[in-house]
Enzyme design. Structure first.
Site, PDB file in Angstrom:
ATOM      1  N   GLU A 243       2.296   1.216  -1.737  1.00 40.10           N
ATOM      2  CA  GLU A 243       2.603   2.650  -1.589  1.00 40.10           C
ATOM      3  C   GLU A 243       2.065   3.104  -0.245  1.00 40.10           C
ATOM      4  O   GLU A 243       0.852   3.202  -0.066  1.00 40.10           O
ATOM      5  CB  GLU A 243       1.926   3.456  -2.711  1.00 40.10           C
ATOM      6  CG  GLU A 243       2.330   3.082  -4.112  1.00 40.10           C
ATOM      7  CD  GLU A 243       3.741   3.532  -4.458  1.00 40.10           C
ATOM      8  OE1 GLU A 243       4.371   4.255  -3.668  1.00 40.10           O
ATOM      9  OE2 GLU A 243       4.215   3.130  -5.532  1.00 40.10           O
ATOM     10  N   CYS A 277       0.608  12.013   1.697  1.00 42.03           N
ATOM     11  CA  CYS A 277       1.626  10.997   2.014  1.00 42.03           C
ATOM     12  C   CYS A 277       3.025  11.583   1.895  1.00 42.03           C
ATOM     13  O   CYS A 277       3.906  11.256   2.689  1.00 42.03           O
ATOM     14  CB  CYS A 277       1.479   9.785   1.112  1.00 42.03           C
ATOM     15  SG  CYS A 277       1.433  10.191  -0.638  1.00 42.03           S
TER      16      CYS A 277
HETATM   17  P1  NDP Z   1      -5.586   2.779   5.312  1.00 43.01           P
HETATM   18  O1  NDP Z   1      -4.386   1.931   5.344  1.00 43.01           O
HETATM   19  O2  NDP Z   1      -6.397   2.882   6.548  1.00 43.01           O
HETATM   20  O3  NDP Z   1      -6.589   2.300   4.171  1.00 43.01           O
HETATM   21  C1  NDP Z   1      -6.197   2.216   2.822  1.00 43.01           C
HETATM   22  C2  NDP Z   1      -7.180   1.337   2.080  1.00 43.01           C
HETATM   23  O4  NDP Z   1      -7.049  -0.009   2.552  1.00 43.01           O
HETATM   24  C3  NDP Z   1      -8.643   1.716   2.297  1.00 43.01           C
HETATM   25  O5  NDP Z   1      -9.363   1.523   1.103  1.00 43.01           O
HETATM   26  C4  NDP Z   1      -9.079   0.732   3.370  1.00 43.01           C
HETATM   27  O6  NDP Z   1     -10.445   0.503   3.378  1.00 43.01           O
HETATM   28  C5  NDP Z   1      -8.334  -0.513   2.922  1.00 43.01           C
HETATM   29  N1  NDP Z   1      -8.170  -1.527   3.962  1.00 43.01           N
HETATM   30  C6  NDP Z   1      -8.289  -1.415   5.304  1.00 43.01           C
HETATM   31  N2  NDP Z   1      -8.010  -2.598   5.918  1.00 43.01           N
HETATM   32  C7  NDP Z   1      -7.704  -3.474   4.931  1.00 43.01           C
HETATM   33  C8  NDP Z   1      -7.295  -4.838   4.909  1.00 43.01           C
HETATM   34  N3  NDP Z   1      -7.146  -5.555   6.031  1.00 43.01           N
HETATM   35  N4  NDP Z   1      -7.029  -5.412   3.719  1.00 43.01           N
HETATM   36  C9  NDP Z   1      -7.142  -4.694   2.572  1.00 43.01           C
HETATM   37  N5  NDP Z   1      -7.525  -3.405   2.526  1.00 43.01           N
HETATM   38  C10 NDP Z   1      -7.798  -2.789   3.690  1.00 43.01           C
HETATM   39  O7  NDP Z   1      -5.095   4.213   4.815  1.00 43.01           O
HETATM   40  P2  NDP Z   1      -5.919   5.538   4.700  1.00 43.01           P
HETATM   41  O8  NDP Z   1      -7.103   5.357   3.821  1.00 43.01           O
HETATM   42  O9  NDP Z   1      -6.127   6.084   6.061  1.00 43.01           O
HETATM   43  O10 NDP Z   1      -4.882   6.471   3.909  1.00 43.01           O
HETATM   44  C11 NDP Z   1      -3.912   7.221   4.540  1.00 43.01           C
HETATM   45  C12 NDP Z   1      -2.558   6.560   4.410  1.00 43.01           C
HETATM   46  O11 NDP Z   1      -2.255   6.381   3.033  1.00 43.01           O
HETATM   47  C13 NDP Z   1      -1.433   7.409   4.960  1.00 43.01           C
HETATM   48  O12 NDP Z   1      -0.541   6.613   5.690  1.00 43.01           O
HETATM   49  C14 NDP Z   1      -0.777   7.957   3.710  1.00 43.01           C
HETATM   50  O13 NDP Z   1       0.564   8.329   3.909  1.00 43.01           O
HETATM   51  C15 NDP Z   1      -0.931   6.824   2.775  1.00 43.01           C
HETATM   52  N6  NDP Z   1      -0.814   7.271   1.397  1.00 43.01           N
HETATM   53  C16 NDP Z   1       0.264   6.872   0.656  1.00 43.01           C
HETATM   54  C17 NDP Z   1       0.424   7.344  -0.636  1.00 43.01           C
HETATM   55  C18 NDP Z   1       1.548   6.890  -1.491  1.00 43.01           C
HETATM   56  O14 NDP Z   1       1.438   6.990  -2.712  1.00 43.01           O
HETATM   57  N7  NDP Z   1       2.649   6.411  -0.954  1.00 43.01           N
HETATM   58  C19 NDP Z   1      -0.536   8.281  -1.231  1.00 43.01           C
HETATM   59  C20 NDP Z   1      -1.622   8.592  -0.389  1.00 43.01           C
HETATM   60  C21 NDP Z   1      -1.745   8.096   0.886  1.00 43.01           C
HETATM   61  P3  NDP Z   1     -11.394   1.333   4.386  1.00 43.01           P
HETATM   62  O15 NDP Z   1     -11.059   2.793   4.175  1.00 43.01           O
HETATM   63  O16 NDP Z   1     -12.722   0.979   3.907  1.00 43.01           O
HETATM   64  O17 NDP Z   1     -11.030   0.867   5.774  1.00 43.01           O
END
Ligand code: NDP
Length: 500
Positions: A243, A277
């Site tokens: 997602e 999102c």
């Molecule tokens: P990120 O992609 O930066 O991070 C998402 C999660 O992935 C965090 O827990 C992060 O950890 C973790 N992560 C980072 N690097 C890795 C890796 N290499 N492997 C596995 N996990 C990893 O997103 P954001 O937290 O900034 O969230 C915002 C984004 O989420 C926006 O693009 C938004 O549109 C999307 N979103 C989508 C939704 C949907 O349902 N479609 C709903 C809500 C948001 P850490 O934070 O510790 O780096």
């Protein structure tokens, strides 16, 4: 005041979670290593078996008790969300009301959606009974973002648990305390086994979860990270639900109620500081109503204010690095002929960004093509609804969309290539537990919520059982010499009619 990313050194074993509005430390958490993550998944295995064997009724009872805890302690949890994520308490309450609704729906509909049922066995296997059921994967890894730190991961967690899986949850590094509240309250209703566990840390901890042996991985976050997650999971063919972000379009048709449309565009674009999102990012208004619509949006958006106080309409930008992206998009729009009718570059006052409404922005600008994730809205004038649909669909993203029209709403919605559409409102589909939520293209694939969301966390198991010996036995070498002719006659009688 600027809150910076307080990333610890490589040798650190803990990290601080900060209040994004004040920089105050709200909690300190372990940076779990790959070994820690693997150990959590191993602990989850027997817990998953136990949870599955509890059955639908047993799980429903526990999940509904958890729902009641979240509902009854809403004020406490909303205050904690405000402290760690920065969003106003009122917004946190709204988020929690969605969470309990979904949790209730998932726990109440799991048996009907996933439980064993008989299906027709068809002509060739008519001497068999046939049944279908959905079996929980076992241990599901859930990686969540920070913007809706409860509703978003719970879209996976609630449905995965209701389907009978154990869950290992890695919240964003910006919202571990919120994740801990969820896991701790779950343990109050399921004290026996670690059915829902928390792991904390940064990207590498999330990456470790992908390769830890989980049976399915549910990721919500950015498209860039989603691709990394999918690549990591590919090594073991671990199935994923992805997602990701969006650049959601909002269409104002010639017969739209312009007051209602302006209200929805302003709320959909600016609430949660635009960190949604499925937030409204691009508006396409038909020429005949464009000027009046822009005036109404300008008036409404001009009254909205971001801040850390109780009266603010939305809070800070949670992730400090997002400030640069928002600034870049505003600069790019203004440098390429766009005009700000509300706010402008000066609206970026980290950690807050005041509302920005941009018009005349070229479709090639990053403000139109990339996810901004800030309180900015672009409004473009289009010839007619057909042009609005064409531009709305011309995006790598396809998460949600909205249409405002008295009579043409459904027709326009049918032409939009996004996973969800709301007619005459914004983002309402996310409130309906029975509707699957998710996107297409760079917005990801797979679904949370609804029956599809339950099936996402269980695999279909198909079973046939012989009821009587059939004279028409095709699955043997030992068949009668004229069997081929019998089959031909039967197939022609059943399927050969109606051909021209
Ligand atoms: P990120 O992609 O930066 O991070 C998402 C999660 O992935 C965090 O827990 C992060 O950890 C973790 N992560 C980072 N690097 C890795 C890796 N290499 N492997 C596995 N996990 C990893 O997103 P954001 O937290 O900034 O969230 C915002 C984004 O989420 C926006 O693009 C938004 O549109 C999307 N979103 C989508 C939704 C949907 O349902 N479609 C709903 C809500 C948001 P850490 O934070 O510790 O780096």
């Amino acid at each position: 005041m600027t809150v910076t990313d307080a990333r610890p050194t490589d040798s650190a074993t803990t990290f601080d979670s900060l209040n994004p509005a004040t920089g105050a430390v709200v909690g300190t958490f372990p940076i779990h290593t790959a070994d820690d993550v693997t150990a959590a998944v191993e602990r989850a295995r027997p817990a998953a078996t136990w949870w599955k064997e509890l059955g639908y009724a047993g799980r429903k009872q526990r999940l509904r008790a958890w729902r009641s805890i979240i509902a009854n302690r809403m004020e406490e949890f909303a205050e904690l969300i405000h402290r760690e994520n920065g969003k106003p308490v009122y917004d946190a309450i709204g988020e929690l009301s969605l969470v309990v609704e979904h949790l209730d729906w998932a726990s109440g509909h799991a048996k009907k959606t996933l439980g064993r049922r008989s299906v027709s066995s068809g002509l060739l296997a008519m001497n068999n009974s046939a049944s279908l059921e959905y079996v929980p994967y076992g241990v599901v890894g859930v990686i969540g973002p920070w913007n809706y730190p409860v509703h978003t991961p719970m879209g996976s967690i609630s449905y995965a648990l209701a389907a009978g899986n154990a869950v290992v949850f890695k919240p964003s590094e910006y919202t571990p305390l919120i994740g801990k509240w969820l896991v701790d309250t779950f343990a109050e209703v399921v004290p026996e086994k670690p059915v829902l566990q928390l792991i904390t840390g940064f990207g590498p901890t999330g990456a470790a979860l992908c390769t830890s042996g989980v049976d399915k991985l549910a990721f919500t976050g950015s498209t860039a990270t989603g691709k990394k997650v999918m690549a990591a999971c590919a090594a073991d063919l671990t199935p994923v639900v992805i997602e990701c972000g969006g650049k959601d379009a909002f269409i104002v048709a010639s017969d739209a109620d312009l007051d209602a449309a302006a209200e929805a565009a302003v709320w959909g674009g600016l609430s949660n500081a635009g960190q949604t999102c499925a937030g409204v990012e691009r508006v396409y208004a038909v020429a005949s109503v464009y000027d009046e619509f822009v005036a109404k949006v300008t008036e409404r958006a001009g009254k909205v204010r971001g801040g850390g106080d109780d009266d603010a309409n939305y809070g800070p930008i949670t992730m400090p690095s997002q400030i640069d992206i928002i600034s870049r998009h505003i600069d790019d729009a203004l440098a390429n002929g766009g005009r700000a009718v509300v706010g402008g570059r000066e609206s970026v006052q980290a950690p807050f960004v005041q509302p920005v409404v941009l018009v005349d922005v070229p479709e090639t600008s990053s403000a139109i093509t990339e996810e901004t994730f800030g309180p900015t809205i672009t409004i473009a004038k289009v010839r007619d609804e057909a042009e609005a649909v064409k531009l709305a669909n011309d995006s790598v993203y396809g998460l949600g969309a909205a249409v405002f029209s008295a009579k043409k709403g459904r027709d326009i919605a049918d032409q939009l290539s996004s996973g969800c559409v709301s007619i005459n409102s914004a983002i309402t589909y996310a409130m309906v537990p029975e509707l699957p939520f998710g996107g297409v293209r760079d917005s990801g694939f797979g679904r949370i919520h609804g029956e599809d969301g339950l099936r996402e966390f269980a695999w279909p198991k198909s079973v046939t059982s012989v009821r009587f010996n059939s004279p028409l036995k095709v699955t043997t070498f030992d068949h009668k010499p004229n069997m081929g002719q019998t089959v031909i006659r039967m197939v022609k009688a059943r399927w050969g009619r109606g051909a021209k």
